[in-house]
Design an enzyme around this catalytic site. Sequence first.
Site, PDB file in Angstrom:
ATOM      1  N   VAL A 192     -16.573 -15.890  19.703  1.00  0.00           N
ATOM      2  CA  VAL A 192     -15.288 -15.364  20.061  1.00  0.00           C
ATOM      3  C   VAL A 192     -14.824 -15.092  18.707  1.00  0.00           C
ATOM      4  O   VAL A 192     -14.674 -15.888  17.868  1.00  0.00           O
ATOM      5  CB  VAL A 192     -14.472 -16.490  20.435  1.00  0.00           C
ATOM      6  CG1 VAL A 192     -12.784 -16.315  20.395  1.00  0.00           C
ATOM      7  CG2 VAL A 192     -15.000 -17.188  21.881  1.00  0.00           C
ATOM      8  N   CYS A 193     -14.431 -13.738  18.654  1.00  0.00           N
ATOM      9  CA  CYS A 193     -13.934 -13.201  17.456  1.00  0.00           C
ATOM     10  C   CYS A 193     -12.218 -13.235  17.045  1.00  0.00           C
ATOM     11  O   CYS A 193     -11.478 -12.580  17.956  1.00  0.00           O
ATOM     12  CB  CYS A 193     -14.209 -11.579  17.243  1.00  0.00           C
ATOM     13  SG  CYS A 193     -15.900 -11.461  16.736  1.00  0.00           S
TER      14      CYS A 193
END
Length: 450
Positions: free
Chosen positions: A311-312
């Site tokens: 998850v960025c």
Amino acid sequence: EVPARLYGVLEASCLVPFLSGYLANDSIVDMERHAAIYELIFDICTNISAHESLLPLLGDLPHQKKSLWTLIQSLRNQARIVEKVAASTPLARSAGSSSSSSSSSSNSNMWSGDVEPITSKIVRMANLIEERLNTSVAAALKASTESHNNNNNNNNNNNSSGSSSTLKNNNKQDDDESKEDEEPLGDKYVRELSDKRFGYEPRFEAHVWKNASVMPTKMYLRRLGKEYADLALSLPVNEQSSVFLRVDESGMSRAKMMIVGPRDTPYSFGCFLFDVFFPSEYPAVPPKVQLRTTGGGTVRFNPNLYDSGKVCLSLLGTWRGQAGESWNQQTSTFLQVAVSIQSLIFVEHPYFNEPSFERSMGTPQGDTASKDYNKAIAPQTVRWAMTDMVQRPPPGFESIVLTHFRLQRDIVLAELEKWKTKWPSSALNRNVSQFRRALDAALKNNMGSK
């Protein structure tokens, strides 16, 4: 003893609204920051309960949305979540087994040495008020019973009155059922699911950080406990989009989060599962979050959501953000992380989440590329965030998934028909048909098991 007219004076004053305003605060973190004020609030409530003539001030009053007692009970539930985190650690369990003191006392030592935490004060206040309320109710019931026994000669009248009362109760039940049928979907969704926003599971058999260990410090326990207590009331739950959390009872540092995709996005109504982990250094470092809804590592749902589950997000330290967007141990919380994923990643046009593509927003080329991106995502949302969730709901989220789709079945199916026109593909047509069959089978099985 208090003057007989004091109740009327206090009931007509601004005291109860003043107390309600403070007790309605759903953040244990904020309460601890203003501990001196809240200690006075708790003392006032406790003193009110000490006088039977003033007890009604804690109950339902005109122009009050929630009674003081209802607010106090809600705070006690939050405080117990905090103490549950403290009691889950080896140190707390050791202290509890070697001491005859109460769990509340041993938890206090876990939190802050000689200073009693505000959560213990909340629990103590609520328990004392509850004891006094029960004593008052018991006395009233005893007086009512004695009065009833003294009027046994009026049995015929009582029977007639009882029949009338039964009729009224039946009519009331019919009215209640009629009102429930007329209840707006949004209200019904919140009513059925808001109490499920936060909960526990005995153990997660499948979790990215299943074997990770932590060395909890007092700071870690205090912060995690208070955040869990706040999340129990603060996680957003509505028919547009919701967030639910389940904590691993065997290791409070692990949790699972489910985000229901917001309306008007290629994620609408889909249920996306994330693994969450709070490392030993928390809150000095951000929590760790990984997406589990990836089609077995085959689908990248968003430029910020990799098929590996990464998850960025700048808050998580997995993406370089602007000043003020990164994690701050003093002000940042997991709630911010959850809401950021919900609102900044699950968006209407995820194609433009890729920084290099943002410049094409509003151009014919950009609009076409964005539409093609959504066209590719939509079938995967139906397959993995809808059908797979209905057929194999994650442990701890079973009733959430079923209730979510049961309440919105017709709306979801109508939206998917629009998708078939908006983003036409054979894959979407096939997946929508499979989802319809899977959902109807799940709803039928659930009705049969009741």
